[in-house]
Design a protein around this motif. Structure first.
Motif, PDB file in Angstrom:
ATOM      1  N   ALA A   1       0.830  -1.199   0.000  1.00 40.67           N
ATOM      2  CA  ALA A   1       0.000   0.000   0.000  1.00 40.67           C
ATOM      3  C   ALA A   1       0.869   1.256   0.000  1.00 40.67           C
ATOM      4  O   ALA A   1       0.582   2.221  -0.700  1.00 40.67           O
ATOM      5  CB  ALA A   1      -0.925  -0.009   1.211  1.00 40.67           C
TER       6      ALA A   1
ATOM      7  N   GLU B   1       2.389   1.870  -3.352  1.00 43.38           N
ATOM      8  CA  GLU B   1       1.426   2.394  -4.302  1.00 43.38           C
ATOM      9  C   GLU B   1       1.172   3.875  -4.077  1.00 43.38           C
ATOM     10  O   GLU B   1       0.907   4.619  -5.009  1.00 43.38           O
ATOM     11  CB  GLU B   1       0.123   1.619  -4.149  1.00 43.38           C
ATOM     12  CG  GLU B   1      -0.676   1.566  -5.428  1.00 43.38           C
ATOM     13  CD  GLU B   1      -1.897   0.718  -5.226  1.00 43.38           C
ATOM     14  OE1 GLU B   1      -2.768   1.146  -4.468  1.00 43.38           O
ATOM     15  OE2 GLU B   1      -1.960  -0.367  -5.814  1.00 43.38           O
ATOM     16  N   MET B   2       1.221   4.294  -2.798  1.00 42.45           N
ATOM     17  CA  MET B   2       0.934   5.685  -2.490  1.00 42.45           C
ATOM     18  C   MET B   2       2.006   6.613  -3.038  1.00 42.45           C
ATOM     19  O   MET B   2       1.754   7.763  -3.323  1.00 42.45           O
ATOM     20  CB  MET B   2       0.853   5.872  -0.977  1.00 42.45           C
ATOM     21  CG  MET B   2      -0.260   5.092  -0.353  1.00 42.45           C
ATOM     22  SD  MET B   2      -1.527   6.143   0.287  1.00 42.45           S
ATOM     23  CE  MET B   2      -0.601   7.181   1.370  1.00 42.45           C
TER      24      MET B   2
ATOM     25  N   ALA C   1      -8.434  11.318   2.062  1.00 41.72           N
ATOM     26  CA  ALA C   1      -8.251  11.448   0.623  1.00 41.72           C
ATOM     27  C   ALA C   1      -7.924  12.888   0.219  1.00 41.72           C
ATOM     28  O   ALA C   1      -7.094  13.114  -0.656  1.00 41.72           O
ATOM     29  CB  ALA C   1      -9.505  10.965  -0.103  1.00 41.72           C
TER      30      ALA C   1
ATOM     31  N   TYR D   1     -11.181   2.169   3.829  1.00 42.66           N
ATOM     32  CA  TYR D   1     -10.266   1.842   2.741  1.00 42.66           C
ATOM     33  C   TYR D   1     -10.951   1.975   1.376  1.00 42.66           C
ATOM     34  O   TYR D   1     -10.460   2.631   0.464  1.00 42.66           O
ATOM     35  CB  TYR D   1      -9.734   0.425   2.959  1.00 42.66           C
ATOM     36  CG  TYR D   1      -8.735  -0.015   1.936  1.00 42.66           C
ATOM     37  CD1 TYR D   1      -7.418   0.423   2.003  1.00 42.66           C
ATOM     38  CD2 TYR D   1      -9.102  -0.868   0.905  1.00 42.66           C
ATOM     39  CE1 TYR D   1      -6.498   0.028   1.065  1.00 42.66           C
ATOM     40  CE2 TYR D   1      -8.182  -1.266  -0.035  1.00 42.66           C
ATOM     41  CZ  TYR D   1      -6.882  -0.819   0.044  1.00 42.66           C
ATOM     42  OH  TYR D   1      -5.972  -1.210  -0.896  1.00 42.66           O
TER      43      TYR D   1
ATOM     44  N   ARG E   1     -11.981   5.707   0.762  1.00 39.82           N
ATOM     45  CA  ARG E   1     -10.840   6.583   0.520  1.00 39.82           C
ATOM     46  C   ARG E   1     -10.300   6.377  -0.887  1.00 39.82           C
ATOM     47  O   ARG E   1     -10.034   7.325  -1.616  1.00 39.82           O
ATOM     48  CB  ARG E   1      -9.715   6.342   1.516  1.00 39.82           C
ATOM     49  CG  ARG E   1      -8.636   7.414   1.463  1.00 39.82           C
ATOM     50  CD  ARG E   1      -7.263   6.895   1.845  1.00 39.82           C
ATOM     51  NE  ARG E   1      -6.601   6.261   0.715  1.00 39.82           N
ATOM     52  CZ  ARG E   1      -5.781   6.904  -0.108  1.00 39.82           C
ATOM     53  NH1 ARG E   1      -5.515   8.170   0.058  1.00 39.82           N
ATOM     54  NH2 ARG E   1      -5.215   6.263  -1.121  1.00 39.82           N
ATOM     55  N   ASN E   2     -10.130   5.109  -1.280  1.00 38.12           N
ATOM     56  CA  ASN E   2      -9.618   4.838  -2.619  1.00 38.12           C
ATOM     57  C   ASN E   2     -10.519   5.449  -3.679  1.00 38.12           C
ATOM     58  O   ASN E   2     -10.062   6.005  -4.663  1.00 38.12           O
ATOM     59  CB  ASN E   2      -9.511   3.335  -2.857  1.00 38.12           C
ATOM     60  CG  ASN E   2      -8.253   2.778  -2.245  1.00 38.12           C
ATOM     61  OD1 ASN E   2      -7.485   3.516  -1.640  1.00 38.12           O
ATOM     62  ND2 ASN E   2      -8.059   1.474  -2.381  1.00 38.12           N
ATOM     63  N   TYR E   3     -11.823   5.337  -3.458  1.00 38.43           N
ATOM     64  CA  TYR E   3     -12.746   5.855  -4.454  1.00 38.43           C
ATOM     65  C   TYR E   3     -12.702   7.376  -4.483  1.00 38.43           C
ATOM     66  O   TYR E   3     -12.602   7.990  -5.551  1.00 38.43           O
ATOM     67  CB  TYR E   3     -14.163   5.372  -4.155  1.00 38.43           C
ATOM     68  CG  TYR E   3     -15.113   5.666  -5.283  1.00 38.43           C
ATOM     69  CD1 TYR E   3     -15.228   4.792  -6.351  1.00 38.43           C
ATOM     70  CD2 TYR E   3     -15.862   6.838  -5.298  1.00 38.43           C
ATOM     71  CE1 TYR E   3     -16.067   5.066  -7.408  1.00 38.43           C
ATOM     72  CE2 TYR E   3     -16.711   7.113  -6.348  1.00 38.43           C
ATOM     73  CZ  TYR E   3     -16.818   6.225  -7.396  1.00 38.43           C
ATOM     74  OH  TYR E   3     -17.641   6.506  -8.445  1.00 38.43           O
TER      75      TYR E   3
ATOM     76  N   ALA F   1     -12.188  -2.981  -6.012  1.00 38.40           N
ATOM     77  CA  ALA F   1     -11.563  -1.847  -5.337  1.00 38.40           C
ATOM     78  C   ALA F   1     -11.019  -2.245  -3.968  1.00 38.40           C
ATOM     79  O   ALA F   1     -10.075  -1.646  -3.472  1.00 38.40           O
ATOM     80  CB  ALA F   1     -12.570  -0.716  -5.180  1.00 38.40           C
TER      81      ALA F   1
END
Lengths: 334, 382
Positions: free
Chosen positions: A329, A332-333, B201, B260, B263-265, B378
């Motif tokens: 992770a 990736e960030m 985010a 998780y 946030r990714n979205y 996702a």
């Protein structure tokens, strides 16, 4: 008042409370504590913006801390203490010594190891094969839906489904379990009580989880297969590769990272596997696994020390994957 | 692409056939239980579910009507007439007998000699005529063992019993308890997670990267570790075992995935929209409520479906934090495990209970598969 009404009320209260909390705390921050007015307006805006993220984060962090982080520490403590009337007593590693002296623990550990070896591998393999086979099929989406369906079924429901498959009636009676019926039709001498045969029964429980998880692997791997650049495949065809070479030498290497993700996700699930064993054999006939062993210790023998110690063993087994996930992770960030 | 992909027609056939076989293999176990839930207990135990679609040869024991009530004098003898099964059932007798040792001694229409003047005749449609002396045609009815081809028959009685029967097996109460657990356990984590996900985010603050890493780590922490410490906590602060406790536990356990996923979205939403809103003077709270939340609907739906399926199907959290010895708060998964113990061989009960519990998740699955797949893609750590 029926609890269901209570549930709806709770949801209403929770929604109002959440909106109220975020709205009012923002209001407080902007109007009262650091108003964007007067001679310190600029400094106040900056300060407000430094605090605001924590207002947004606070409820979630509090819940995470209380419900996941604190228990880890508390479990470590409990695994090193004994419960005595009126309190706790430091026990050092006694619980761990007691646990490692219990043959049932080693049986559970050994079985978990076999589960780890068999289930993630086979689920991923089947998922990959089915994803590839259905890729260009006209009715592929229907086939995928059906194979994906067990994901919606509870482990307990799946256990009932497979108990019927493995059902056993004494010889001479009509067999209603399809496994025994097939076994007899193929020339088996007499019906078997499958779930009581040590060694084989663990494998039959694994089949249930493979049946559920193959759909998961298939969905993710099929998306990965579609994401492969067409040019690489076209180039291979021009070079005269046959379909098997294309699959194993061109496609699989390109989706290897996704395969690893699927494998680790199922591995974590397997380490925690509980419901299937609990519902089908409850750890009898040599099918014990760690999570069910822990449940036995915690709630049947009421031995919190050894129970917590075995929970720590599960945590230790998960740890390498946890570290790997965090690393991925962070990579990736960047 | 298909025609240049180096595929031979033979290979295409092989692919089709192997997929059909795999699909059949996957659907078979569920189908077995589904079919069984529509059969009577007798049918389930007398033949495998795969035979349910075909007429089955079945031997059953019947008794003629009670001679003391039904016999009619006919000259010196007494006669009892009647049917062992109704004519409109469409059953046709293939053989019958009067002794358990030889259940198919006679063909339909034959007359069996019962000694002295006693005799009995059974026809193919199930009608019989039993005659004999006063002494013979008395007491209990004459036994008849009849073998017949029973046409396939399905019934809704199991569902009626399990849902409205009011017995201790009934799953209605557990159904509503599961609903009660599920609704708040699905919605409350979203409330907590959405705000946190937005902060992670789109807000800059020191420690953000570490927090995200911590969320990823918590994603895989086994909830087994949380059982005892949290139960202890709940008992000490007075929540005890009950709905509030199970709602809170599900909220805590669902949060990492919720944060998780969301946030990714949210991090993938176009930067321009948010920057423009900031320039126009919108506060973070306004941006979140007016822009981010509506745009994040697909991710919210994905998580909601996950959490719903997980809480509906959960057993461990429910038995630790909710179900007490009174049994009033039992959930469906727990109820079924109990039935597996007490009614292990009664497949009409088990199959029906299992399908009642699976109906809602399967409906959600088939109607919202799109969101489920999107969430899975996702949610797996890449």
């Amino acid at each position: 008042m029926h609890p269901a009404i209570q549930a709806v009320l709770t949801v209403g209260i929770a929604v109002i409370a959440a909106i109220g909390y975020f709205y009012l705390s923002n209001l407080l921050l902007d109007r009262v504590l650091f108003p964007a007015r007067g001679k310190n307006a600029g400094r106040n805006i900056n300060r407000a913006n430094m605090i605001r993220p924590w207002i947004f984060l606070f409820p979630a962090l509090f819940a995470l801390g209380l419900y996941l982080a604190y228990p880890v520490i508390e479990t470590i403590r409990l695994s090193l203490t004994d419960r005595v009337p009126g309190g706790y007593e430091w026990a050092g590693v006694d619980n761990y010594v007691q646990m490692t002296g219990d043959p049932k623990f080693w049986e559970a550990l050994r079985n978990n190891f076999f589960w780890l070896l068999v289930v993630p591998g086979l689920s991923t393999l089947f998922g990959l094969i089915i994803a590839q086979l259905t890729d260009r099929l006209k009715w592929g989406s229907v086939a995928k839906s059906i194979i994906f369906m067990p994901m919606a079924i509870s482990f307990v429901g799946a256990s009932v489904i497979f108990k019927l498959v493995y059902d056993y009636r004494p010889a001479g009676e009509e067999q209603i379990g399809i496994l025994n019926a097939v076994y007899l039709a193929l020339g088996g001498s007499e019906p078997q009580a499958w779930l009581t045969i040590p060694g084989l029964n663990s494998f039959l429980l694994m089949v249930v989880l493979i049946w559920i998880q193959t759909g998961f692997a298939m969905v993710i791997l099929s998306a990965a297969l579609r994401g492969i650049p067409e040019e690489t495949i076209e180039a291979a065809i021009v070079d005269g590769a046959n379909p098997f070479q294309i699959f194993f030498k061109i496609k699989v290497p390109q989706i290897m990272p996704t395969i690893m993700v699927v494998w680790t996700t199922i591995t974590i699930l397997v380490l925690k596997i509980f419901d299937i064993v609990f519902a089908m054999t409850n750890g009898q006939w040599g099918t014990q696994v760690l999570a069910n062993y822990m449940y036995d210790k915690l709630f049947r023998s009421n031995d919190w020390g050894v129970g917590s110690a075995s929970a720590m063993v599960i945590m230790l087994l998960v740890l390498p994957i946890l570290i790997w996930n965090v690393r991925q992770a962070r990579k990736e960030m960047r | 692409m298909d025609n240049i992909a180096g595929r031979k027609p033979a290979l295409g056939w092989a692919v089709n056939i192997s997929v059909i076989l795999i699909v059949a293999l996957w659907i078979f176990p569920t189908l077995g239980l589904l079919v069984s839930s529509f059969r009577t207990a007798d049918q389930i135990s007398s033949s495998g579910w795969w035979k349910a679609f075909f007429p089955t040869e079945q031997t059953d024991r019947y008794r003629t009507a009670d001679p003391d009530e039904a016999r009619v004098a006919e000259g010196d003898l007494y006669v009892v007439e009647g049917r062992i099964f109704e004519a409109d059932q469409g059953i046709e007798l293939s053989s019958w007998g009067t002794s358990a040792r030889d259940v198919s001694a006679y063909a339909p229409g034959d007359t069996a000699d019962l000694g002295d003047d006693g005799q009995i005749t059974v026809e193919a449609d199930g009608s019989y005529r039993w005659s004999g002396t006063d002494e013979q045609v008395s007491g209990r009815g004459e036994r008849i063992f009849a073998t017949a081809l029973i046409p396939p028959e399905f019934t809704l009685r199991n569902y009626d019993n399990m849902l409205f029967g009011g017995t201790s097996d009934s799953i209605t109460k557990a159904f509503f308890n599961t609903v009660t657990v599920t609704i708040p356990a699905t919605i409350i984590p979203i409330l907590f997670a959405a705000f946190a996900a937005y902060a992670l985010a789109w807000m800059n603050f020191p420690g953000r990267a570490i927090l995200i890493a911590a969320i990823v780590a918590l994603l895989v922490v086994p909830l087994q570790l949380a059982l005892i410490p949290l139960l202890k906590l709940h008992l000490s602060i007075g929540i005890g075992k009950g709905y509030l406790g199970v709602w809170l536990a599900h909220t805590g356990f669902g949060l990492p995935l919720a944060i998780y996923l969301l946030r990714n979205y949210m991090a993938g939403l176009p930067r321009d929209i948010i920057e423009n809103a900031r320039v126009d003077g919108a506060t973070d709270f306004q941006i979140f409520v007016r822009i981010i939340l509506p745009l994040s609907f697909p991710a919210l739906a994905s998580f909601a479906i996950f959490q719903f399926l997980w809480t509906w199907n959960d057993l461990l959290v429910a038995i630790v934090f909710l179900v007490d010895s009174s049994g009033d708060t039992t959930v469906m998964t727990r109820h079924i495990v109990e039935l597996l113990g007490t009614r292990g061989g009664n497949w009409e009960v088990l199959a029906t209970a299992a399908f009642v519990s699976m109906a809602v998740p399967l409906a959600v699955f088939f109607f919202m598969q799109r969101y489920l797949v999107r969430g899975l893609l996702a949610g797996s750590v890449k």
